[in-house]
Design a protein around this motif. Structure first.
Motif, PDB file in Angstrom:
ATOM      1  N   SER A 189      45.904  49.238  47.361  1.00 51.60           N
ATOM      2  CA  SER A 189      44.164  49.216  47.729  1.00 51.60           C
ATOM      3  C   SER A 189      43.809  48.639  46.317  1.00 51.60           C
ATOM      4  N   MET A 190      42.971  49.179  45.511  1.00 49.00           N
ATOM      5  CA  MET A 190      42.366  48.443  44.640  1.00 49.00           C
ATOM      6  C   MET A 190      42.315  47.563  43.691  1.00 49.00           C
ATOM      7  N   LEU A 191      43.957  47.747  43.641  1.00 48.62           N
ATOM      8  CA  LEU A 191      45.084  46.100  42.653  1.00 48.62           C
ATOM      9  C   LEU A 191      44.419  45.203  43.806  1.00 48.62           C
ATOM     10  N   LEU A 192      44.855  45.256  45.029  1.00 47.15           N
ATOM     11  CA  LEU A 192      44.666  44.471  46.038  1.00 47.15           C
ATOM     12  C   LEU A 192      43.656  43.464  45.901  1.00 47.15           C
ATOM     13  N   ALA A 193      42.190  44.244  46.242  1.00 48.82           N
ATOM     14  CA  ALA A 193      41.227  44.095  45.744  1.00 48.82           C
ATOM     15  C   ALA A 193      41.002  42.989  44.718  1.00 48.82           C
ATOM     16  N   VAL A 194      41.077  43.255  43.520  1.00 48.06           N
ATOM     17  CA  VAL A 194      40.825  42.788  41.857  1.00 48.06           C
ATOM     18  C   VAL A 194      41.626  41.853  42.204  1.00 48.06           C
ATOM     19  N   MET A 195      42.723  41.668  42.570  1.00 50.49           N
ATOM     20  CA  MET A 195      43.107  40.551  42.601  1.00 50.49           C
ATOM     21  C   MET A 195      42.824  39.229  43.645  1.00 50.49           C
ATOM     22  N   HIS A 196      42.780  39.227  44.546  1.00 51.82           N
ATOM     23  CA  HIS A 196      41.663  38.993  45.710  1.00 51.82           C
ATOM     24  C   HIS A 196      40.826  38.366  44.558  1.00 51.82           C
ATOM     25  N   ARG A 197      39.398  39.073  44.346  1.00 54.06           N
ATOM     26  CA  ARG A 197      38.571  38.707  44.041  1.00 54.06           C
ATOM     27  C   ARG A 197      38.624  37.859  42.337  1.00 54.06           C
TER      28      ARG A 197
END
Length: 453
Positions: free
Chosen positions: A335-343
């Motif tokens: 979940s954290m990695l997906l947020a980093v990729m989106h941001r």
């Protein structure tokens, strides 16, 4: 005689209570409190400035401690010795756990039959009969003329007979069926398991006998019994493996004589457990054609690199809350990695189901798999396969930076040994001397890694 008092202890959290109750007020669990009987020692008054029963001890400085190397002897399995820190230490207490059918008894029987030819060894079975153990040894083709067997569950009797036999190593299979005469509870209870393990540990220290205890695991995969069981022993290892796979992984959870992050790989065959000398080879059985979402990463397990394939699948979701499923890695990390990729990369997967699988049943516990996970997901999301000769590792920070990981050069050399010719790694992990036959691309941000593809 010393007075006997009772305490009521929670099996899950270890909290003490004055009387029995249905629910533990500390952890909230129901029906986990059981009675533990213990002997109360009444200290006498001080005599002549000291306490009665106190033994003489000597205080020394730290620089006066003898740094003699701890003697070890090999178990006959290099993978088992690796997890234990280089071999079995005389007088150590080792706890090996695993789910039913993982191969604990098979592995220990092979080890004991091999060590019996070098010195006295004692195998104590409490769950199986002597005939069952003998049939297994005959089926595996093991030498049976030197190993001594004992079918007993009384701990005092076991230690008394072991003191007469004077073995170099002793196996207790298993600690959950052992019992002591002065404990009134049933075998497998908190008090029986704790006191039996403590008694066997004291026997191992006093007699210099290496004691290996077999333990069961709970539904969540942790060792059954009170937590104090893991505190009183020297080494705790877990034999894990899926029921549909013939490979087993042996990982250390606690080791007073070595590192706890070592990993041993075994294969269950018709002739028993066989150690896997090159674990990377069994985790790289990839298809012949390029497939989107498949990528090879390099993990660092203990003292050696390990090449593992990671697979990502991104698909449109018709649900209000898209699913996030991981096998072999932590869900919160995804979940954290997906947020980093989106941001920081502008790739949004909020309306997509995301699945991540680490091939081979390997559990990823390090951050070096972050970059490979994101690139595998982008490959599946764009439906563009990645090159078969590409290998990736690196940690991804919350600001989108690619951080270095330990032992980067050793990871690259292991990948080159298996035929990989391209690598995307953190810039700080790029070796000063070029690796023959490999092109190494160093990146500092997530966007640079995506551009490098």
């Amino acid at each position: 005689m010393a007075k006997i008092k009772s305490a009521y202890v929670c099996n899950d959290c270890g909290a003490d209570f004055m009387r029995w109750q249905g629910q533990c007020t500390e952890c909230g669990a129901w029906n986990t409190i059981s009675e533990v009987r213990m002997a109360q020692v009444n200290p006498k008054a001080r005599r002549d400035g000291g306490y009665a029963g106190a033994t003489a001890a000597q205080v020394v400085r730290l620089d006066q401690v003898d740094l003699q190397e701890v003697p070890r002897f090999s178990s006959g399995f290099a993978e088992f010795d690796r997890v234990l820190g280089g071999g079995i230490v005389p007088g150590s207490a080792i706890l090996i756990g695993g789910s039913p059918g993982a191969g604990k008894s098979t592995l220990l029987l092979q080890i004991m039959c091999g060590l019996a030819a070098q010195g006295p060894a004692l195998y104590v079975t409490g769950e199986e009969s002597l005939q069952q153990v003998a049939m297994r040894a005959h089926r595996l083709g093991l030498p049976t003329d030197q190993l001594k067997m004992l079918a007993e569950t009384q701990v005092e009797t076991i230690c008394q007979l072991a003191q007469q036999e004077k073995p170099r190593i002793m196996v207790i299979d298993s600690i959950q069926v052992m019992q002591m005469a002065d404990i009134q509870s049933a075998p497998g209870s908190v008090s029986q398991v704790r006191e039996s393990a403590a008694f066997l540990t004291r026997f191992a220290k006093q007699q210099g006998v290496a004691v290996i205890m077999v333990g069961h695991v709970t539904k969540d995969g942790s060792l059954a019994g009170p937590k104090v069981l893991e505190h009183c022993i020297d080494c705790s290892v877990l034999l894990d493996g899926d029921s549909d796979s013939r490979f087993r992984t042996l990982r250390g959870n606690k080791n007073r004589f070595g590192a706890v992050n070592e990993l041993g790989v075994f294969a269950m065959t018709g002739q028993g457990m066989r150690e896997v000398k090159n674990p990377s080879a069994i985790f790289l059985n990839r298809g012949k054609e390029d497939a989107p979402g498949s990528l090879v990463m390099v993990l660092w397990e203990g003292t050696r690199p390990l090449l593992v394939e990671i697979q990502g699948l991104v698909d449109y979701s018709a649900l209000n809350n898209p699913r996030r499923v991981t096998v072999g890695m932590e869900l919160n990390r995804l979940s954290m990695l997906l947020a980093v990729m989106h941001r920081h990369a502008g790739i949004q997967m909020s309306d997509q189901d995301v699945f991540v699988n680490v091939v081979g049943g390997v559990k990823v516990n390090e951050t070096g798999a972050d970059l490979a996970t994101l690139l595998a997901l982008v490959s599946s999301f764009r439906n563009k396969p990645l090159p078969m000769e590409l290998v990736v590792f690196g940690e991804v920070g919350l600001s989108g930076e690619i951080r270095p990981v330990p032992s980067g050069q050793e990871r690259l050399r292991e990948a080159a040994k298996h035929g990989f010719t391209r690598a995307i790694v953190p810039l700080a992990n790029v070796p000063k001397d070029a690796i023959p036959g490999m092109t190494v691309i160093g990146v500092t941000k997530l966007t640079e890694a995506l551009d490098a593809l």
